[in-house]
Scaffold this motif. Sequence first.
Motif, short mmCIF file in Angstrom:
data_model
loop_
_atom_site.label_atom_id
_atom_site.label_comp_id
_atom_site.label_asym_id
_atom_site.label_seq_id
_atom_site.Cartn_x
_atom_site.Cartn_y
_atom_site.Cartn_z
N ARG A 88 22.39 59.68 49.66
CA ARG A 88 23.56 59.03 50.26
C ARG A 88 24.44 58.38 49.20
O ARG A 88 24.25 58.55 48.01
N ARG A 89 25.39 57.60 49.69
CA ARG A 89 26.38 56.97 48.82
C ARG A 89 25.73 56.06 47.78
O ARG A 89 24.80 55.33 48.08
N LYS A 90 26.29 56.11 46.58
CA LYS A 90 25.83 55.24 45.49
C LYS A 90 27.04 54.65 44.79
O LYS A 90 27.40 55.05 43.69
N PRO A 91 27.70 53.70 45.45
CA PRO A 91 28.89 53.11 44.84
C PRO A 91 28.56 52.26 43.62
O PRO A 91 27.42 51.82 43.45
N ILE A 92 29.57 52.03 42.81
CA ILE A 92 29.45 51.17 41.64
C ILE A 92 30.51 50.08 41.77
O ILE A 92 31.66 50.36 42.09
N CYS A 93 30.11 48.84 41.54
CA CYS A 93 31.03 47.71 41.61
C CYS A 93 31.19 47.12 40.22
O CYS A 93 30.21 46.86 39.52
N LEU A 94 32.43 46.91 39.83
CA LEU A 94 32.74 46.18 38.61
C LEU A 94 33.03 44.74 39.04
O LEU A 94 33.83 44.52 39.96
N ALA A 95 32.38 43.79 38.41
CA ALA A 95 32.58 42.39 38.76
C ALA A 95 32.88 41.58 37.50
O ALA A 95 32.20 41.73 36.48
N CYS A 96 33.91 40.74 37.58
CA CYS A 96 34.27 39.83 36.50
C CYS A 96 34.40 38.44 37.11
O CYS A 96 35.16 38.26 38.06
N TYR A 97 33.66 37.49 36.57
CA TYR A 97 33.67 36.12 37.09
C TYR A 97 33.84 35.15 35.94
O TYR A 97 33.30 35.36 34.85
N LYS A 98 34.55 34.06 36.22
CA LYS A 98 34.65 32.96 35.24
C LYS A 98 34.15 31.71 35.94
O LYS A 98 34.61 31.34 37.02
N PHE A 99 33.15 31.06 35.32
CA PHE A 99 32.55 29.85 35.85
C PHE A 99 32.95 28.67 34.98
O PHE A 99 33.11 28.82 33.77
N ASP A 100 33.07 27.49 35.59
CA ASP A 100 33.37 26.30 34.80
C ASP A 100 32.10 25.81 34.10
O ASP A 100 31.04 26.43 34.21
N THR A 101 32.21 24.69 33.41
CA THR A 101 31.09 24.20 32.59
C THR A 101 30.26 23.11 33.28
O THR A 101 29.45 22.47 32.64
N SER A 102 30.45 22.90 34.58
CA SER A 102 29.72 21.84 35.27
C SER A 102 28.23 22.20 35.42
O SER A 102 27.83 23.33 35.18
N ASP A 103 27.44 21.21 35.83
CA ASP A 103 26.00 21.42 36.00
C ASP A 103 25.71 22.50 37.04
O ASP A 103 24.78 23.28 36.90
N VAL A 104 26.48 22.51 38.12
CA VAL A 104 26.40 23.57 39.12
C VAL A 104 27.72 24.33 39.01
O VAL A 104 28.72 23.93 39.60
N PRO A 105 27.73 25.39 38.20
CA PRO A 105 29.00 26.06 37.88
C PRO A 105 29.76 26.55 39.11
O PRO A 105 29.20 27.16 40.00
N LYS A 106 31.05 26.21 39.11
CA LYS A 106 31.94 26.68 40.17
C LYS A 106 32.71 27.88 39.65
O LYS A 106 32.99 27.99 38.45
N VAL A 107 33.08 28.76 40.55
CA VAL A 107 33.85 29.94 40.19
C VAL A 107 35.31 29.53 39.99
O VAL A 107 35.94 29.01 40.91
N LEU A 108 35.83 29.75 38.77
CA LEU A 108 37.23 29.48 38.49
C LEU A 108 38.11 30.64 38.94
O LEU A 108 39.20 30.45 39.44
N ASP A 109 37.62 31.86 38.72
CA ASP A 109 38.36 33.05 39.10
C ASP A 109 37.37 34.20 39.16
O ASP A 109 36.31 34.16 38.52
N LYS A 110 37.72 35.24 39.94
CA LYS A 110 36.83 36.39 40.04
C LYS A 110 37.63 37.62 40.41
O LYS A 110 38.74 37.54 40.93
N TYR A 111 37.02 38.77 40.12
CA TYR A 111 37.61 40.06 40.46
C TYR A 111 36.47 41.03 40.69
O TYR A 111 35.50 41.03 39.92
N HIS A 112 36.52 41.82 41.76
CA HIS A 112 35.57 42.91 41.91
C HIS A 112 36.26 44.12 42.48
O HIS A 112 37.22 44.02 43.24
N ASN A 113 35.75 45.28 42.08
CA ASN A 113 36.26 46.55 42.55
C ASN A 113 35.05 47.45 42.79
O ASN A 113 34.31 47.74 41.86
N CYS A 114 34.87 47.85 44.04
CA CYS A 114 33.74 48.71 44.39
C CYS A 114 34.26 50.04 44.91
O CYS A 114 35.19 50.07 45.71
N GLY A 115 33.66 51.10 44.43
CA GLY A 115 34.06 52.42 44.90
C GLY A 115 33.04 53.45 44.49
O GLY A 115 32.04 53.14 43.83
#
Length: 160
Positions: A88-115
Amino acid sequence: VSLWLPLALAVAAVAAGQSPLQRRVVRDVLEYFHGRSNVHFLFKERDVDGVIEREDPSGTFVQLRLGLAQTACRKRAPQRHCRVLESRRKPICLACYKFDTSDVPKVLDKYHNCGPSHHLAAKEIRQRDEAECRAVEEAGKGGDTLYLPGMFAFSRGLPA
């Protein structure tokens, strides 16, 4: 059962070599992928490659390619043990994430593309992905950072 053991060992080996932020990105991408309206079956992590993790003063940038495999389980009625469907289908996802420097890192920005795996090889899509990931990596740097009082101090000398 003999087919599950190599897959289970491969997934465990992949997970063991990943940082907590990389595991978080994988979980987030799976959640995003399963949230799409055109996805009717559950998918499992097949492999993770092309991992980049860079730290700078503004945070940590994580980029990876996540290979997925379709299972026999419906998304609406998840079961404990879902058999992977090899043909069956075997998609691939590209993911780019930027986390801040806090103790529990928050996502500053993200991008994903799955196909489909052949979809991500198209030149124009690859160029767009690269541009989007560069923009994500730049999040938190320079002009878009939050200004807080006291971050900068200016003094003016008396005329001589």
